[in-house]
Scaffold this motif. Structure first.
Motif, PDB file in Angstrom:
ATOM      1  N   VAL A   1       0.844  -1.201   0.000  1.00 28.22           N
ATOM      2  CA  VAL A   1       0.000   0.000   0.000  1.00 28.22           C
ATOM      3  C   VAL A   1       0.877   1.247   0.000  1.00 28.22           C
ATOM      4  CG1 VAL A   1      -1.686   1.356   1.321  1.00 28.22           C
ATOM      5  CG2 VAL A   1      -2.003  -1.107   1.070  1.00 28.22           C
ATOM      6  N   GLY A   2       1.941   1.236   0.786  1.00 31.30           N
ATOM      7  CA  GLY A   2       2.854   2.376   0.815  1.00 31.30           C
ATOM      8  C   GLY A   2       3.508   2.624  -0.536  1.00 31.30           C
ATOM      9  N   GLU A   3       3.867   1.552  -1.225  1.00 29.49           N
ATOM     10  CA  GLU A   3       4.519   1.694  -2.529  1.00 29.49           C
ATOM     11  C   GLU A   3       3.543   2.050  -3.644  1.00 29.49           C
ATOM     12  OE1 GLU A   3       6.555  -2.014  -3.136  1.00 29.49           O
ATOM     13  OE2 GLU A   3       8.234  -1.450  -1.847  1.00 29.49           O
ATOM     14  N   LEU A   4       2.388   1.397  -3.662  1.00 28.27           N
ATOM     15  CA  LEU A   4       1.444   1.573  -4.765  1.00 28.27           C
ATOM     16  C   LEU A   4       0.433   2.699  -4.521  1.00 28.27           C
ATOM     17  CD1 LEU A   4       0.748  -2.189  -5.577  1.00 28.27           C
ATOM     18  CD2 LEU A   4       2.288  -0.617  -6.766  1.00 28.27           C
ATOM     19  N   GLY A   5       0.198   3.046  -3.253  1.00 22.61           N
ATOM     20  CA  GLY A   5      -0.710   4.135  -2.930  1.00 22.61           C
ATOM     21  C   GLY A   5      -2.171   3.865  -3.217  1.00 22.61           C
ATOM     22  N   SER A   6      -2.529   2.578  -3.299  1.00 25.84           N
ATOM     23  CA  SER A   6      -3.911   2.238  -3.648  1.00 25.84           C
ATOM     24  C   SER A   6      -4.257   0.851  -3.127  1.00 25.84           C
ATOM     25  CB  SER A   6      -4.072   2.270  -5.169  1.00 25.84           C
ATOM     26  OG  SER A   6      -5.261   1.636  -5.572  1.00 25.84           O
ATOM     27  N   PHE A   7      -5.369   0.761  -2.391  1.00 24.18           N
ATOM     28  CA  PHE A   7      -5.842  -0.552  -1.944  1.00 24.18           C
ATOM     29  C   PHE A   7      -6.237  -1.405  -3.147  1.00 24.18           C
ATOM     30  CE2 PHE A   7      -7.401   0.832   2.555  1.00 24.18           C
ATOM     31  CZ  PHE A   7      -6.084   0.955   2.956  1.00 24.18           C
TER      32      PHE A   7
ATOM     33  N   GLY B   1      -6.840   7.636  -3.530  1.00 21.54           N
ATOM     34  CA  GLY B   1      -5.865   6.654  -3.084  1.00 21.54           C
ATOM     35  C   GLY B   1      -5.565   6.840  -1.616  1.00 21.54           C
ATOM     36  N   VAL B   2      -4.418   6.389  -1.211  1.00 27.27           N
ATOM     37  CA  VAL B   2      -4.019   6.511   0.186  1.00 27.27           C
ATOM     38  C   VAL B   2      -2.636   7.140   0.284  1.00 27.27           C
ATOM     39  CG1 VAL B   2      -5.409   4.564   0.992  1.00 27.27           C
ATOM     40  CG2 VAL B   2      -3.105   4.152   0.230  1.00 27.27           C
ATOM     41  N   LEU B   3      -2.457   7.898   1.345  1.00 20.41           N
ATOM     42  CA  LEU B   3      -1.162   8.510   1.635  1.00 20.41           C
ATOM     43  C   LEU B   3      -0.762   8.123   3.042  1.00 20.41           C
ATOM     44  CD1 LEU B   3      -1.790  12.113   0.275  1.00 20.41           C
ATOM     45  CD2 LEU B   3      -0.363  10.346  -0.760  1.00 20.41           C
ATOM     46  N   PRO B   4       0.507   7.852   3.274  1.00 17.63           N
ATOM     47  CA  PRO B   4       0.922   7.494   4.639  1.00 17.63           C
ATOM     48  C   PRO B   4       0.855   8.699   5.578  1.00 17.63           C
ATOM     49  CG  PRO B   4       2.825   7.602   3.180  1.00 17.63           C
ATOM     50  CD  PRO B   4       1.611   7.805   2.330  1.00 17.63           C
ATOM     51  N   THR B   5       0.443   8.433   6.802  1.00 16.97           N
ATOM     52  CA  THR B   5       0.500   9.452   7.858  1.00 16.97           C
ATOM     53  C   THR B   5       1.937   9.515   8.365  1.00 16.97           C
ATOM     54  OG1 THR B   5       0.012   7.831   9.575  1.00 16.97           O
ATOM     55  CG2 THR B   5      -1.882   8.971   8.581  1.00 16.97           C
ATOM     56  N   GLN B   6       2.202  10.397   9.314  1.00 17.60           N
ATOM     57  CA  GLN B   6       3.543  10.441   9.906  1.00 17.60           C
ATOM     58  C   GLN B   6       3.892   9.085  10.539  1.00 17.60           C
ATOM     59  OE1 GLN B   6       5.899  12.722   9.667  1.00 17.60           O
ATOM     60  NE2 GLN B   6       4.548  13.957   8.398  1.00 17.60           N
TER      61      GLN B   6
END
Length: 84
Positions: free
Chosen positions: A32-38, A74-79
């Motif tokens: 998820v961190g690499e692709l940014g999408s579930f 998509g998704v972005l990582p939080t801190q």
């Protein structure tokens, strides 16, 4: 108390399954961190989007922190997610 070989194998398999599940969850986290999408992670791992989402949510609950900001784009990582 003496364990039979079958009993020992069953207990070992239960422990292994728990560890395997955690490893898979961590792989989904990395994906998820690499692709940014579930959706993309689900396609890559031949899973459904809800299965990936539940897996990530379980990790977040266990860690007590939100790891991703979810949006329609998509998704972005939080801190905390960047640290993980």
């Amino acid at each position: 108390m003496q364990l039979s070989a079958l009993s020992f194998t069953i207990k070992l398999n239960r422990v292994y399954r728990v560890k395997k599940m955690n490893i898979i969850q961590l792989q989904y986290l990395v994906d998820v961190g690499e692709l940014g999408s579930f959706t993309e992670v689900a396609k890559k791992n031949h899973m459904t989007v809800p299965a990936i989402s539940i897996s990530i949510s379980q990790l977040e609950e266990e860690l007590g922190a939100s790891l991703f900001i979810r949006s329609r784009r998509g998704v972005l990582p939080t801190q905390e997610g960047k640290k993980a």
